[in-house]
Scaffold this motif. Sequence first.
Motif, short mmCIF file in Angstrom:
data_model
loop_
_atom_site.label_atom_id
_atom_site.label_comp_id
_atom_site.label_asym_id
_atom_site.label_seq_id
_atom_site.Cartn_x
_atom_site.Cartn_y
_atom_site.Cartn_z
N UNK A 22 0.82 -1.22 0.00
CA UNK A 22 0.00 0.00 0.00
C UNK A 22 0.85 1.26 0.00
N UNK A 23 2.03 1.19 0.64
CA UNK A 23 2.89 2.37 0.74
C UNK A 23 3.34 2.84 -0.65
N UNK A 24 3.67 1.90 -1.51
CA UNK A 24 4.11 2.26 -2.87
C UNK A 24 2.98 2.92 -3.66
N UNK A 25 1.75 2.33 -3.56
CA UNK A 25 0.60 2.94 -4.24
C UNK A 25 0.33 4.35 -3.69
N UNK A 26 0.46 4.47 -2.37
CA UNK A 26 0.24 5.78 -1.72
C UNK A 26 1.22 6.82 -2.26
N UNK A 27 2.50 6.44 -2.38
CA UNK A 27 3.52 7.36 -2.91
C UNK A 27 3.25 7.73 -4.36
N UNK A 28 2.80 6.73 -5.14
CA UNK A 28 2.46 7.02 -6.54
C UNK A 28 1.28 7.99 -6.61
N UNK A 29 0.32 7.81 -5.70
CA UNK A 29 -0.81 8.73 -5.65
C UNK A 29 -0.38 10.14 -5.33
N UNK A 30 0.57 10.26 -4.38
CA UNK A 30 1.09 11.59 -4.01
C UNK A 30 1.80 12.26 -5.19
N UNK A 31 2.58 11.46 -5.94
CA UNK A 31 3.28 12.00 -7.12
C UNK A 31 2.29 12.50 -8.17
N UNK A 32 1.22 11.74 -8.35
CA UNK A 32 0.20 12.12 -9.33
C UNK A 32 -0.54 13.38 -8.88
N UNK A 33 -0.83 13.46 -7.57
CA UNK A 33 -1.52 14.63 -7.02
C UNK A 33 -0.65 15.89 -7.19
N UNK A 34 0.65 15.71 -6.95
CA UNK A 34 1.58 16.84 -7.10
C UNK A 34 1.63 17.29 -8.56
N UNK A 35 1.48 16.35 -9.48
CA UNK A 35 1.49 16.68 -10.92
C UNK A 35 0.13 17.17 -11.40
N UNK A 36 -0.82 17.31 -10.45
CA UNK A 36 -2.18 17.76 -10.75
C UNK A 36 -2.93 16.78 -11.64
N UNK A 37 -2.52 15.50 -11.58
CA UNK A 37 -3.21 14.45 -12.32
C UNK A 37 -4.14 13.74 -11.32
N UNK A 38 -5.29 14.38 -11.08
CA UNK A 38 -6.18 13.98 -9.98
C UNK A 38 -6.75 12.58 -10.18
N UNK A 39 -7.15 12.24 -11.43
CA UNK A 39 -7.75 10.92 -11.69
C UNK A 39 -6.79 9.79 -11.34
N UNK A 40 -5.53 9.94 -11.72
CA UNK A 40 -4.53 8.90 -11.42
C UNK A 40 -4.25 8.84 -9.92
N UNK A 41 -4.27 10.01 -9.27
CA UNK A 41 -4.06 10.03 -7.82
C UNK A 41 -5.17 9.24 -7.13
N UNK A 42 -6.42 9.46 -7.54
CA UNK A 42 -7.56 8.73 -6.95
C UNK A 42 -7.42 7.23 -7.21
N UNK A 43 -6.98 6.87 -8.41
CA UNK A 43 -6.77 5.47 -8.77
C UNK A 43 -5.77 4.81 -7.82
N UNK A 44 -4.63 5.46 -7.61
CA UNK A 44 -3.58 4.88 -6.76
C UNK A 44 -3.99 4.83 -5.29
#
Length: 613
Positions: A22-44
Amino acid sequence: MSIISKANRLINKSSKIKADNSKAFFNYGNSSLKANNIDKAIFFYNKALKSRPSFVQCWINLSQAYKSKGLILKSESSINRAIKIDPKISHPYFILGELFLRKGRLKKAVKALETAIKISPDFLEAYYALINAAIKLNDGKKTSAIINKCFKLDIDYTRVLSILLNAPNPTTSKSFNKTYKTILSNFMKRYDEIIYRTEMKISGDMRALDKNKLLNLKSERKEKIVNIGISYRNIGEEKKMRAAFLKFLKIAPKNKAYDVQYFRAYCAVGKYADAFKAAEKIMHSNTITIDELSDPFVGAMSADFIKKQLDLVSRAKVPKRLKIWKTFYKATLNRRINCEELKKISELIVGKYVWMKYPLAIDLRNNRNFVKSIKFLTEAKKVRPKDWLLNCAIAEALLCNGQKQEAFKQFEKIYSDKFMRNANVKAWKGECHIFTGQYAKAITDLDSAIVRENPIAYTWRGAAHFKSGMCRQALKDLNRAVRHRPNDLEARVWRGEVYRILKKFKRALLDLNFVIKQNRGYLWAYFNRALIKNTLKDYSGMKQDFDEINNHELIDIIKKRLNLKLSGKITRKQIVEILIKGLEFAKGNRRDDNYLLTIAFPEYNLKLKTPAA
């Protein structure tokens, strides 16, 4: 690789990650959120929560992602899950409170925010949101109580003031309307006390020297001695300035940390060979502005003093590598007498010394050649990219050249840089907002500048208050500005104008006569004084004041706007119309700088062009 590219790669790798990672998915979500890619952040985040449903921070971040998408119900559901898992964390309650506030569920918002504060008593953001909620609830007691608690914390006074000023004007309850005004009035009194203490802190160094304490200062107070010297330099007190800097030279250690102070001290006492050596070390440093580096006396000293300095510079014996400094200083000091000296050396200024074009750029700006001025300022920026004053000068020149959007983008960019973020930038931006008639924005910026110890901003905040119809608050600011700097002619012109509107003509004339005595060409002082004389039925005096400014190019511009004849006789009624409309057209500009007229009067800029990128 950009964050967005990284986020795209992450989603392709997600299938290879173990289900319980889960930690890896969480980090990927944070990276996506920082990139303003909200849909991918929600996915992760959902992937992470699928393998670890008790992951509190992931629920919080998922709630924020849903909120960014405008999915308020899903955001609320996610944050409630976080609270259910761990009810002892304050941040989820704060987010829930903001969501309720957004939906207009004010009582629930207050309850959630109070819970956040109960868990974390110094949670400032929760206090700010709670003030907003209490005002919207028309709850005067609660609003007062929260503000009183805030004063015991390290609050941002500007934020609280901004919330109070921007609160919707309550109309549902007359009693709350009265309470609201009392709350605002009480806050302003406390706020003024804080500003007053700030002023005392600033002026404390000056008082120390006035009480002859300088000679008793110990070595650990060398920074204070420098501040005293700078204070006296800025008001043109030559002997006191020299005394302070001579004391500094006796006690300060010779190390890199004191290079800027040594440069100031050597210039103050006329040791230019040593000053140039120090200048060579600091010329690309952010610890000194380009303005001071170009003119170590910042325009404050008398003509006789400058002549003495020119003589000392001419006689300074310097090695060949430092001759550029000697040539430059002879030109910049001479600039007060003859700007042609600067133009003669402009071709010699190349490479790491290109910043030396700054004084020439300022002369070009003053002569309304904004295109060339911006070009030289931009060249100087290449070797001094983090100089806040240089960057602000570019923003101002863009504004004068009709490029308003680019100018304010430049100000935002400057303030977002931690190396350039300071009260002076806020003050300059606030002043430019006044010039463009954006008075509410100006007040917000100038409040921030004043809290951060920039008392000069009082003049401009006073102007913004006046133009917003708040004469009483304007007078408070302008009185303080004049107390701090009695020779601030701009503050006196504004105060004279406020007094004129309030029909306090004797007080107005005291200020305006003082300004005209100091500067016979101060355009806006004549505008106001002529209008007062007209009201007092001193028509010949009014005509004399108008004649003083009638040859100014601006008067023809105002006449054209009013469809009046440019030549021939002019009636008293027309003169009054020109004066009143001129002040109205000028918006928030009462500075004695002709180049600034181009902001409100684009016709005054005869060479309005966009400089090449």
